[in-house]
Design a protein around this motif. Sequence first.
Motif, PDB file in Angstrom:
ATOM      1  N   SER A 100     104.957 -47.270  -9.361  1.00 19.79           N
ATOM      2  CA  SER A 100     105.662 -46.412 -10.305  1.00 19.79           C
ATOM      3  C   SER A 100     106.417 -47.328 -11.257  1.00 19.79           C
ATOM      4  O   SER A 100     106.656 -48.487 -10.960  1.00 19.79           O
ATOM      5  CB  SER A 100     106.635 -45.472  -9.580  1.00 19.79           C
ATOM      6  OG  SER A 100     107.613 -46.207  -8.874  1.00 19.79           O
ATOM      7  N   GLY A 101     106.756 -46.801 -12.424  1.00 20.77           N
ATOM      8  CA  GLY A 101     107.481 -47.606 -13.394  1.00 20.77           C
ATOM      9  C   GLY A 101     107.547 -46.918 -14.739  1.00 20.77           C
ATOM     10  O   GLY A 101     107.079 -45.787 -14.908  1.00 20.77           O
ATOM     11  N   PRO A 111     108.750 -42.622 -17.399  1.00 19.50           N
ATOM     12  CA  PRO A 111     108.421 -42.948 -16.016  1.00 19.50           C
ATOM     13  C   PRO A 111     107.085 -42.346 -15.606  1.00 19.50           C
ATOM     14  O   PRO A 111     106.674 -41.299 -16.121  1.00 19.50           O
ATOM     15  CB  PRO A 111     109.564 -42.295 -15.226  1.00 19.50           C
ATOM     16  CG  PRO A 111     109.960 -41.125 -16.066  1.00 19.50           C
ATOM     17  CD  PRO A 111     109.779 -41.587 -17.494  1.00 19.50           C
ATOM     18  N   SER A 112     106.402 -43.027 -14.694  1.00 27.25           N
ATOM     19  CA  SER A 112     105.150 -42.497 -14.163  1.00 27.25           C
ATOM     20  C   SER A 112     104.907 -43.083 -12.780  1.00 27.25           C
ATOM     21  O   SER A 112     105.545 -44.057 -12.377  1.00 27.25           O
ATOM     22  CB  SER A 112     103.980 -42.798 -15.094  1.00 27.25           C
ATOM     23  OG  SER A 112     103.600 -44.149 -15.019  1.00 27.25           O
ATOM     24  N   ILE A 113     103.960 -42.467 -12.072  1.00 28.78           N
ATOM     25  CA  ILE A 113     103.570 -42.944 -10.745  1.00 28.78           C
ATOM     26  C   ILE A 113     102.059 -42.804 -10.628  1.00 28.78           C
ATOM     27  O   ILE A 113     101.470 -41.861 -11.160  1.00 28.78           O
ATOM     28  CB  ILE A 113     104.299 -42.164  -9.629  1.00 28.78           C
ATOM     29  CG1 ILE A 113     104.011 -42.780  -8.269  1.00 28.78           C
ATOM     30  CG2 ILE A 113     103.958 -40.680  -9.676  1.00 28.78           C
ATOM     31  CD1 ILE A 113     104.928 -42.260  -7.170  1.00 28.78           C
ATOM     32  N   TYR A 114     101.445 -43.781  -9.967  1.00 31.51           N
ATOM     33  CA  TYR A 114      99.999 -43.777  -9.773  1.00 31.51           C
ATOM     34  C   TYR A 114      99.643 -43.359  -8.347  1.00 31.51           C
ATOM     35  O   TYR A 114     100.382 -43.630  -7.399  1.00 31.51           O
ATOM     36  CB  TYR A 114      99.407 -45.170 -10.024  1.00 31.51           C
ATOM     37  CG  TYR A 114      99.281 -45.523 -11.474  1.00 31.51           C
ATOM     38  CD1 TYR A 114      98.222 -45.031 -12.230  1.00 31.51           C
ATOM     39  CD2 TYR A 114     100.198 -46.350 -12.103  1.00 31.51           C
ATOM     40  CE1 TYR A 114      98.086 -45.359 -13.569  1.00 31.51           C
ATOM     41  CE2 TYR A 114     100.074 -46.679 -13.440  1.00 31.51           C
ATOM     42  CZ  TYR A 114      99.016 -46.185 -14.163  1.00 31.51           C
ATOM     43  OH  TYR A 114      98.887 -46.509 -15.491  1.00 31.51           O
ATOM     44  N   LEU A 115      98.478 -42.724  -8.216  1.00 22.41           N
ATOM     45  CA  LEU A 115      97.882 -42.390  -6.939  1.00 22.41           C
ATOM     46  C   LEU A 115      96.384 -42.258  -7.163  1.00 22.41           C
ATOM     47  O   LEU A 115      95.920 -42.423  -8.291  1.00 22.41           O
ATOM     48  CB  LEU A 115      98.466 -41.087  -6.366  1.00 22.41           C
ATOM     49  CG  LEU A 115      98.297 -39.832  -7.212  1.00 22.41           C
ATOM     50  CD1 LEU A 115      98.019 -38.631  -6.326  1.00 22.41           C
ATOM     51  CD2 LEU A 115      99.599 -39.589  -7.989  1.00 22.41           C
ATOM     52  N   ASP A 119      88.294 -39.004  -4.149  1.00 20.68           N
ATOM     53  CA  ASP A 119      87.090 -39.752  -4.518  1.00 20.68           C
ATOM     54  C   ASP A 119      87.398 -41.154  -5.013  1.00 20.68           C
ATOM     55  O   ASP A 119      86.499 -41.882  -5.430  1.00 20.68           O
ATOM     56  CB  ASP A 119      86.308 -38.993  -5.599  1.00 20.68           C
ATOM     57  CG  ASP A 119      85.748 -37.688  -5.070  1.00 20.68           C
ATOM     58  OD1 ASP A 119      85.100 -37.722  -4.008  1.00 20.68           O
ATOM     59  OD2 ASP A 119      85.964 -36.652  -5.714  1.00 20.68           O
ATOM     60  N   GLY A 120      88.667 -41.527  -5.014  1.00 23.12           N
ATOM     61  CA  GLY A 120      89.054 -42.852  -5.461  1.00 23.12           C
ATOM     62  C   GLY A 120      89.334 -42.949  -6.949  1.00 23.12           C
ATOM     63  O   GLY A 120      89.583 -44.038  -7.468  1.00 23.12           O
ATOM     64  N   ASN A 121      89.318 -41.826  -7.672  1.00 21.24           N
ATOM     65  CA  ASN A 121      89.653 -41.839  -9.093  1.00 21.24           C
ATOM     66  C   ASN A 121      91.156 -41.993  -9.262  1.00 21.24           C
ATOM     67  O   ASN A 121      91.933 -41.347  -8.561  1.00 21.24           O
ATOM     68  CB  ASN A 121      89.200 -40.535  -9.763  1.00 21.24           C
ATOM     69  CG  ASN A 121      87.710 -40.352  -9.688  1.00 21.24           C
ATOM     70  OD1 ASN A 121      86.955 -41.195 -10.155  1.00 21.24           O
ATOM     71  ND2 ASN A 121      87.276 -39.261  -9.093  1.00 21.24           N
ATOM     72  N   GLY A 122      91.559 -42.836 -10.200  1.00 19.23           N
ATOM     73  CA  GLY A 122      92.969 -43.055 -10.438  1.00 19.23           C
ATOM     74  C   GLY A 122      93.622 -41.872 -11.142  1.00 19.23           C
ATOM     75  O   GLY A 122      93.052 -41.294 -12.067  1.00 19.23           O
ATOM     76  N   LEU A 123      94.821 -41.516 -10.699  1.00 20.30           N
ATOM     77  CA  LEU A 123      95.624 -40.472 -11.327  1.00 20.30           C
ATOM     78  C   LEU A 123      96.992 -41.049 -11.637  1.00 20.30           C
ATOM     79  O   LEU A 123      97.565 -41.779 -10.838  1.00 20.30           O
ATOM     80  CB  LEU A 123      95.789 -39.268 -10.396  1.00 20.30           C
ATOM     81  CG  LEU A 123      94.533 -38.522 -10.000  1.00 20.30           C
ATOM     82  CD1 LEU A 123      94.851 -37.447  -8.965  1.00 20.30           C
ATOM     83  CD2 LEU A 123      93.888 -37.884 -11.229  1.00 20.30           C
ATOM     84  N   GLU A 124      97.506 -40.717 -12.806  1.00 23.81           N
ATOM     85  CA  GLU A 124      98.860 -41.077 -13.185  1.00 23.81           C
ATOM     86  C   GLU A 124      99.597 -39.773 -13.434  1.00 23.81           C
ATOM     87  O   GLU A 124      99.136 -38.924 -14.190  1.00 23.81           O
ATOM     88  CB  GLU A 124      98.876 -41.936 -14.444  1.00 23.81           C
ATOM     89  CG  GLU A 124     100.275 -42.293 -14.900  1.00 23.81           C
ATOM     90  CD  GLU A 124     100.291 -43.075 -16.215  1.00 23.81           C
ATOM     91  OE1 GLU A 124     101.377 -43.534 -16.601  1.00 23.81           O
ATOM     92  OE2 GLU A 124      99.227 -43.200 -16.879  1.00 23.81           O
ATOM     93  N   LEU A 125     100.735 -39.603 -12.790  1.00 25.46           N
ATOM     94  CA  LEU A 125     101.591 -38.448 -13.026  1.00 25.46           C
ATOM     95  C   LEU A 125     102.743 -38.931 -13.888  1.00 25.46           C
ATOM     96  O   LEU A 125     103.377 -39.933 -13.593  1.00 25.46           O
ATOM     97  CB  LEU A 125     102.113 -37.851 -11.718  1.00 25.46           C
ATOM     98  CG  LEU A 125     101.046 -37.415 -10.728  1.00 25.46           C
ATOM     99  CD1 LEU A 125     101.695 -36.842  -9.467  1.00 25.46           C
ATOM    100  CD2 LEU A 125     100.093 -36.408 -11.346  1.00 25.46           C
ATOM    101  N   ARG A 126     103.019 -38.184 -14.961  1.00 19.84           N
ATOM    102  CA  ARG A 126     104.019 -38.625 -15.919  1.00 19.84           C
ATOM    103  C   ARG A 126     104.766 -37.446 -16.481  1.00 19.84           C
ATOM    104  O   ARG A 126     104.257 -36.437 -16.749  1.00 19.84           O
ATOM    105  CB  ARG A 126     103.271 -39.324 -17.051  1.00 19.84           C
ATOM    106  CG  ARG A 126     104.013 -40.402 -17.675  1.00 19.84           C
ATOM    107  CD  ARG A 126     103.163 -40.995 -18.753  1.00 19.84           C
ATOM    108  NE  ARG A 126     103.980 -40.973 -19.907  1.00 19.84           N
ATOM    109  CZ  ARG A 126     104.457 -42.053 -20.473  1.00 19.84           C
ATOM    110  NH1 ARG A 126     104.121 -43.214 -20.061  1.00 19.84           N
ATOM    111  NH2 ARG A 126     105.252 -41.984 -21.482  1.00 19.84           N
TER     112      ARG A 126
END
Length: 126
Positions: A100-101, A111-115, A119-126
């Motif tokens: 996160s950062g 600010p955002s956080i990754y997960l 299926d292994g696709n990257g998601l960023e929540l912001r």
Amino acid sequence: MSDAGVGRAPPRQTAPKSTDVRTSNGNHTDILGCKLEWRREDISLAHIRVGQAFVDLMEVQPGTSAHGHSMDHLCLAVVDFDLDQIRAGLLAQGVSVGESGRRFGAAGWGPSIYLSDPDGNGLELR
């Protein structure tokens, strides 16, 4: 996590991988009429404005695309973003969260956080 407001706003950005960001950038700007918002030469990244969203072109070396995916991540807007609440909600559901950062995106710095999705696709929540 449903209280965090994901899905109540349109996606902010998508980040496809490219083996040639300059050529892909030209495709988006010259052919599709989008605008280059910001180029990060230090990490081979081009932020392309598409309406109120971004296409973040991220350069990778040929043959190095992780897990065969051509997409680095999809960024989803969260209404009333609260990093601690989001992290706690995800962890409570057994989701492994990443970094996160404060990052630059379609709505500017924030600010955002990754997960990753199942299926292994990257998601960023912001």
